[in-house]
Design a protein around this motif. Sequence first.
Motif, mmCIF file in Angstrom:
data_model
loop_
_atom_site.group_PDB
_atom_site.id
_atom_site.type_symbol
_atom_site.label_atom_id
_atom_site.label_comp_id
_atom_site.label_asym_id
_atom_site.label_seq_id
_atom_site.Cartn_x
_atom_site.Cartn_y
_atom_site.Cartn_z
ATOM 1 N N CYS A 7 8.534 55.641 22.225
ATOM 2 C CA CYS A 7 9.036 56.610 22.572
ATOM 3 C C CYS A 7 10.381 57.070 21.214
ATOM 4 C CB CYS A 7 9.606 57.411 24.196
ATOM 5 S SG CYS A 7 7.937 56.867 24.800
ATOM 6 N N LYS A 8 10.752 58.411 20.706
ATOM 7 C CA LYS A 8 12.151 58.657 20.075
ATOM 8 C C LYS A 8 12.825 59.357 20.364
ATOM 9 C CE LYS A 8 13.359 59.673 15.681
ATOM 10 N NZ LYS A 8 13.129 59.604 14.286
ATOM 11 N N ASP A 9 13.621 58.781 21.160
ATOM 12 C CA ASP A 9 15.092 60.633 21.868
ATOM 13 C C ASP A 9 15.136 61.345 20.710
ATOM 14 O OD1 ASP A 9 14.337 58.650 23.703
ATOM 15 O OD2 ASP A 9 16.982 58.336 23.315
ATOM 16 N N LYS A 10 15.380 62.444 20.957
ATOM 17 C CA LYS A 10 15.738 63.528 20.374
ATOM 18 C C LYS A 10 17.313 63.404 20.189
ATOM 19 C CE LYS A 10 12.915 67.491 22.573
ATOM 20 N NZ LYS A 10 13.007 68.350 23.759
ATOM 21 N N PRO A 11 18.007 63.993 18.635
ATOM 22 C CA PRO A 11 18.611 63.228 18.852
ATOM 23 C C PRO A 11 20.225 64.696 18.995
ATOM 24 C CG PRO A 11 17.869 64.168 16.259
ATOM 25 C CD PRO A 11 16.533 64.571 18.028
ATOM 26 N N GLY A 12 21.562 63.864 19.929
ATOM 27 C CA GLY A 12 22.475 64.516 20.493
ATOM 28 C C GLY A 12 21.257 64.334 22.209
ATOM 29 N N HIS A 13 20.601 63.330 22.545
ATOM 30 C CA HIS A 13 20.205 63.838 23.798
ATOM 31 C C HIS A 13 20.957 62.725 25.288
ATOM 32 C CE1 HIS A 13 18.346 66.724 22.463
ATOM 33 N NE2 HIS A 13 17.495 67.426 23.637
ATOM 34 N N LEU A 44 18.102 51.227 20.525
ATOM 35 C CA LEU A 44 18.983 51.083 20.547
ATOM 36 C C LEU A 44 18.895 51.534 18.749
ATOM 37 C CD1 LEU A 44 20.521 47.510 21.969
ATOM 38 C CD2 LEU A 44 20.103 49.687 23.093
ATOM 39 N N ASP A 45 20.254 51.835 18.633
ATOM 40 C CA ASP A 45 21.337 51.916 17.704
ATOM 41 C C ASP A 45 21.752 51.501 16.981
ATOM 42 O OD1 ASP A 45 23.253 52.958 18.564
ATOM 43 O OD2 ASP A 45 22.994 55.197 19.224
ATOM 44 N N ALA A 46 22.440 51.736 15.570
ATOM 45 C CA ALA A 46 23.417 50.848 15.015
ATOM 46 C C ALA A 46 24.590 50.600 15.824
ATOM 47 C CB ALA A 46 23.793 51.447 14.138
ATOM 48 N N ASP A 47 25.036 51.807 16.535
ATOM 49 C CA ASP A 47 26.115 51.007 17.720
ATOM 50 C C ASP A 47 25.819 50.635 18.835
ATOM 51 O OD1 ASP A 47 27.976 53.074 16.125
ATOM 52 O OD2 ASP A 47 27.714 54.331 16.326
ATOM 53 N N GLY A 48 24.727 50.385 18.681
ATOM 54 C CA GLY A 48 24.027 49.484 20.839
ATOM 55 C C GLY A 48 23.905 50.449 21.190
ATOM 56 N N LYS A 49 23.737 51.825 21.133
ATOM 57 C CA LYS A 49 23.624 52.771 22.054
ATOM 58 C C LYS A 49 21.559 53.236 22.539
ATOM 59 C CE LYS A 49 27.550 55.342 22.531
ATOM 60 N NZ LYS A 49 28.430 55.354 21.402
ATOM 61 N N PRO A 50 20.915 53.308 23.340
ATOM 62 C CA PRO A 50 19.730 53.865 23.642
ATOM 63 C C PRO A 50 19.831 55.228 22.462
ATOM 64 C CG PRO A 50 20.246 54.183 25.564
ATOM 65 C CD PRO A 50 22.081 53.661 25.118
ATOM 66 N N ALA A 71 4.131 61.614 33.028
ATOM 67 C CA ALA A 71 4.444 61.954 33.927
ATOM 68 C C ALA A 71 5.992 61.084 34.554
ATOM 69 C CB ALA A 71 3.895 61.134 35.138
ATOM 70 N N ASP A 72 6.665 60.930 33.269
ATOM 71 C CA ASP A 72 7.630 59.867 33.017
ATOM 72 C C ASP A 72 9.341 61.121 33.668
ATOM 73 O OD1 ASP A 72 10.263 58.442 32.151
ATOM 74 O OD2 ASP A 72 9.237 57.126 30.945
ATOM 75 N N PRO A 73 9.867 60.344 33.990
ATOM 76 C CA PRO A 73 11.305 61.663 34.623
ATOM 77 C C PRO A 73 12.033 61.134 32.846
ATOM 78 C CG PRO A 73 11.362 60.133 36.216
ATOM 79 C CD PRO A 73 9.615 59.966 34.989
ATOM 80 N N TYR A 74 11.969 60.778 31.404
ATOM 81 C CA TYR A 74 12.399 60.701 30.611
ATOM 82 C C TYR A 74 11.165 61.787 30.207
ATOM 83 C CZ TYR A 74 15.494 57.410 30.989
ATOM 84 O OH TYR A 74 16.858 56.580 31.042
ATOM 85 N N ALA A 75 10.497 61.978 29.776
ATOM 86 C CA ALA A 75 9.852 62.940 29.415
ATOM 87 C C ALA A 75 9.857 64.341 29.707
ATOM 88 C CB ALA A 75 7.986 62.512 29.691
ATOM 89 N N LYS A 76 9.902 64.590 31.244
ATOM 90 C CA LYS A 76 10.267 65.885 31.829
ATOM 91 C C LYS A 76 11.377 66.609 31.641
ATOM 92 C CE LYS A 76 7.087 64.886 35.830
ATOM 93 N NZ LYS A 76 6.829 64.932 36.941
ATOM 94 N N ALA A 77 12.497 65.042 31.474
ATOM 95 C CA ALA A 77 13.747 66.202 31.159
ATOM 96 C C ALA A 77 13.488 66.410 29.403
ATOM 97 C CB ALA A 77 14.485 64.788 31.454
ATOM 98 N N GLY A 78 12.588 66.477 28.720
ATOM 99 C CA GLY A 78 12.817 66.927 27.152
ATOM 100 C C GLY A 78 13.834 66.103 26.343
#
Length: 98
Positions: A7-13, A44-50, A71-78
């Motif tokens: 899973c790849k997060d949306k930038p700025g989320h 993690l990104d280069a700064d150690g943030k997820p 069903a994952d709450p991360y997916a439900k949260a967009g």
Amino acid sequence: MLFALICKDKPGHLQVRLDARPDHVAFLNGLNADKKLAFAGPFLDADGKPNGSMVVIEATDLAGAEALAAADPYAKAGLFEKVEIKPWTWVFNKPAEA
């Protein structure tokens, strides 16, 4: 059958991730209790943030894996920009079965 959810997060989320994290952890703990969770953790990104997740689950087929991913709450949260679901085989350092 095991499936890797990549899973790849949306930038700025990052705040979306932080806000949804308690529900996400509870969700994964529920999967663990049902013996459907093999392992999970954030990328993690280069700064150690997820900035994404890898979750390996057990499901009977791809449709079951897709249902668990949705069903994952991360997916439900967009949170996620992209989710890849791939069949996966655990070959090395597999824990002993109980």
